[in-house]
Design an enzyme around this catalytic site. Structure first.
Site: not given
Ligand code: ADP
Length: 204
Positions: A38, A40, A42-45, A112
């Site tokens: 997904g 950046s 998007s919520g992966k980590s 990816s």
């Molecule tokens: P990625 O690893 O994809 O770059 P991160 O997990 O680092 O994304 O960041 C996602 C951000 O979005 C975090 O600050 C998280 O708290 C926020 N967020 C808000 N709503 C959601 C959700 N429903 N699922 C996942 N993350 C969310």
């Protein structure tokens, strides 16, 4: 500030994963590679971290391979051209396969962006073990979240080849799991993946 001063990339932010391994027991669970793709923010980590805890509570042995961490170490020689991104994914897939062979449930959190390289990763890992999870958020939502300030930098021209801004993201066509993070809470996203993992245990 980057946590990886040796890296070519100064925009890496190590996610503080909640590793809790002390009470793990080896059980009869099928290993898998849960490949979270997904854009950046998007919520992966965030989902990977909660998933890691939930899987461990089921007694599974887990590992997380996170894009930023990998780019600070194993792949610190790589940049963000298409060929470097492909090589990054290839190395991650190879390491994930080693962990898979050791019986772990491996959670990969990696943008990816190219469907061809995700397909390649699937071929390295084996279709039977590969769970593609599309962590989906519209660009506008991800840009509003921007927890690392990267979109702001990309819009200002300070980061080149940034996925969604000046680099393409191939939307997965048939992921095993699709998570609409605008509609689903983190807990609901984790539950959706756990459903798939349980279903996968039952497959021969
Ligand atoms: P990625 O690893 O994809 O770059 P991160 O997990 O680092 O994304 O960041 C996602 C951000 O979005 C975090 O600050 C998280 O708290 C926020 N967020 C808000 N709503 C959601 C959700 N429903 N699922 C996942 N993350 C969310």
């Amino acid at each position: 500030m980057s946590y990886f001063p040796d890296s070519q990339n100064q925009n890496l932010h190590a996610f503080a994963f909640s590793h809790r391994r002390s009470e793990q027991m080896r059980m009869n669970h099928k290993p898998a590679v849960i490949w979270m793709t997904g854009i950046s923010a998007s919520g992966k980590s965030t989902i990977a971290d909660a998933l890691d805890i939930a899987l461990q509570e089921q007694g599974r042995i887990t590992a997380i391979i996170d894009g930023d961490s990998v780019r600070g170490g194993l792949c610190r020689d790589l940049g963000f051209t298409d060929s470097d991104r492909d090589e990054n994914i290839r190395r991650v897939a190879e390491v994930a396969r080693l962990m898979l062979d050791a019986g772990l449930v491996v959670i990969v959190a990696l943008i990816s962006p190219s469907s061809a390289s995700r397909h390649y990763a699937r071929s390295i890992i084996g279709n039977e073990y590969f769970v593609e999870v599309h962590v989906d958020a519209p660009l506008e939502t991800a840009e509003q979240r921007d927890p690392k300030g990267l979109y702001k930098k990309a819009r200002a021209g300070l980061i080149k080849n940034f996925t969604g801004i000046d680099s393409n993201y191939d939307v997965p066509v048939f992921p095993e799991v699709h998570l609409n993070t605008q509609a689903l809470s983190v807990a609901q996203s984790v539950a959706a993946i756990l459903d798939w993992v349980a279903h996968n245990d039952d497959r021969t």
